[in-house]
Scaffold this motif. Structure first.
Motif, PDB file in Angstrom:
ATOM      1  N   SER A 206       0.798  -1.270   0.010  1.00 30.78           N
ATOM      2  CA  SER A 206       0.004   0.082   0.033  1.00 30.78           C
ATOM      3  C   SER A 206       0.840   1.261  -0.078  1.00 30.78           C
ATOM      4  O   SER A 206       2.030   1.279   0.430  1.00 30.78           O
ATOM      5  CB  SER A 206      -1.036   0.004   1.061  1.00 30.78           C
TER       6      SER A 206
ATOM      7  N   TYR B  51      -3.053   0.376   8.162  1.00 26.72           N
ATOM      8  CA  TYR B  51      -2.390  -0.261   7.313  1.00 26.72           C
ATOM      9  C   TYR B  51      -2.589  -1.638   7.011  1.00 26.72           C
ATOM     10  O   TYR B  51      -2.970  -2.118   6.006  1.00 26.72           O
ATOM     11  CB  TYR B  51      -0.668   0.088   7.503  1.00 26.72           C
TER      12      TYR B  51
ATOM     13  N   ARG C 110      -3.076  -9.389  -1.994  1.00 24.70           N
ATOM     14  CA  ARG C 110      -3.847  -8.427  -1.765  1.00 24.70           C
ATOM     15  C   ARG C 110      -5.435  -8.708  -1.898  1.00 24.70           C
ATOM     16  O   ARG C 110      -5.684  -9.531  -2.850  1.00 24.70           O
ATOM     17  CB  ARG C 110      -3.526  -6.980  -2.497  1.00 24.70           C
TER      18      ARG C 110
END
Length: 427
Positions: free
Chosen positions: A225, A378, A427
């Protein structure tokens, strides 16, 4: 009839012979240390480790590592590819799993697991467990100027690739010790640079004051990210927490001292009762003398109790004054926690006055630190532990010449691309 050797064959054989004679001469001319440095690496596979409080090195039946294996297989392939043609050390690879559910409990019988990296990370993110791969380097070396090349019996250097845990390397310190407004905070090495979603950290050291500094450890964070993995803590946040800590400290110490005072009185009276009943040398005069000594000791304790509150009040006043500093100063980061065991006006003043000095004293080549917390935005704690969310590559360089080569290979442009692919696939 006499056979003649064609000139071309003769010339080829002669050239071949000359080549090997020269090669032998060069090898013979090299010292053992040089030969050890260029000796090709042999690669071995160590057994995988399953880090658990009760299971030893055997995989517990309840652990499901199926989804982790493909990521680790790609990591193993990446490390071995990076080290193709490597020389100077034997290579030994293995995987490590840290998935023990005992690490995530707060039962007294699990106290041994309370400081584990798994539990610390779980408390900060609610993610259970992590896994890693490790390539160890067993250096080739020569002993007593002999021409025999030996191999280290223990590895002092390695490349470790860790999935989903920022505490499982030397990048952070003081993890699990401090909280600010309820969130875990800790010290970390300050980031050296970033390349997209890859962050580079260096731990610089020197063997003695006159030696040159060198990078003893490299830490590389690969993120999935654009969000940072860490958030710097401001001085204002810490000062506000210090106010609470001083209050807690003062209340706790006063309570403990008062309890000690009361307990001392009870213990003394019990001892005097035994003395009067059983000691044949008892006299009222001796009792009076003993009571006088005891009362003098208790007076000293009373003074300490009475002093505790003024000390903490003075310490709080110093903190309140610093909270009036300009917003620019209050918004800065800092690199060390309050180091003293008691809170006094002098101790707090000394600490706060040195905040800027400690930053200014750090040279460009030195390791810089900062106080941070994990970015709550996060990590996604709804994902299983096997899903790669963050990767840390730790290069334990030390003073090993072969690790300098390895670190340079890992830090080449594009070298980390296969690990980025693993991260993005999860992801």
């Amino acid at each position: 009839m006499k056979k003649t050797v064609p000139p071309s064959v003769f010339q080829f054989s002669l050239s071949y012979l000359v080549f090997y004679l020269l090669l032998a001469q060069v090898s013979f001319g090299q010292d053992c240390k040089t030969q050890a440095a260029v000796k090709p690496s042999a690669s071995v596979r160590f057994p995988d480790s399953y880090i658990a409080a009760v299971s030893g090195n055997q995989k517990p039946a309840s652990w499901n590592i199926t989804k982790m294996k493909p990521h680790l297989a790609k990591t193993e392939s990446w490390i071995k590819n990076i080290l193709t043609g490597f020389t100077g050390a034997k290579l030994a690879y293995s995987n490590e799993y840290f998935l023990d559910p005992l690490d995530f409990t707060d039962r007294p019988e699990d106290a041994g697991a309370s400081s584990s990296h798994s539990k610390l990370f779980y408390k900060a993110t609610a993610i259970k467990g992590f896994y890693a791969s490790k390539m160890r380097f067993y250096a080739y070396y020569c002993y007593d100027n002999s021409n025999t090349i030996h191999t280290e019996g223990e590895s002092g250097s390695n490349i470790q690739v860790t999935f989903n845990n920022v505490f499982a390397s030397g990048l952070t310190t003081n993890a699990g010790v401090y909280t600010i407004n309820g969130k875990p905070v800790f010290q970390t090495i300050q980031k050296k640079r970033s390349d997209g979603r890859i962050d580079f950290y260096e731990q610089r050291v020197q063997n003695n004051p006159n030696a040159k500094m060198y990078t003893a450890n490299d830490y590389i964070i690969l993120r999935n990210s654009d969000k940072p993995a860490f958030i710097a803590i401001t001085r204002k946040e810490y000062l506000q927490q210090m106010l609470k800590d001083v209050e807690t400290f003062g209340t706790r110490d006063t309570k403990l001292l008062n309890e000690a005072y009361t307990q001392n009185v009870k213990q003394f009276e019990a001892e005097m009762k035994v003395y009067k009943e059983k000691d044949k040398s008892y006299t009222p005069e001796k009792e009076a003398k003993r009571r006088k000594w005891f009362e003098e000791d208790q007076e000293k304790l009373k003074k300490i109790i009475n002093k505790t509150s003024p000390d903490t009040d003075a310490a709080k006043e110093v903190i309140l004054q610093y909270l009036k500093k300009p917003a620019e100063w209050l918004s800065r980061n800092f690199n060390i926690f309050y180091p003293f065991s008691t809170y006094t006006a002098n101790g707090v003043s000394q600490y706060l006055e040195n905040l800027d000095k400690s930053f200014l004293s750090e040279g460009e080549e030195e390791t810089h630190y900062e106080i941070v917390s994990i970015n709550p935005a996060y990590f996604n704690n709804k994902l299983d532990a096997d899903v790669p969310q963050l990767i840390i590559v730790h290069l334990q360089n030390g003073t090993y010449a072969h690790m300098l080569k390895a670190a340079n290979l890992v830090k080449q442009p594009g070298a980390l691309a296969p690990l980025e692919t693993i991260l993005n696939s999860g992801r």
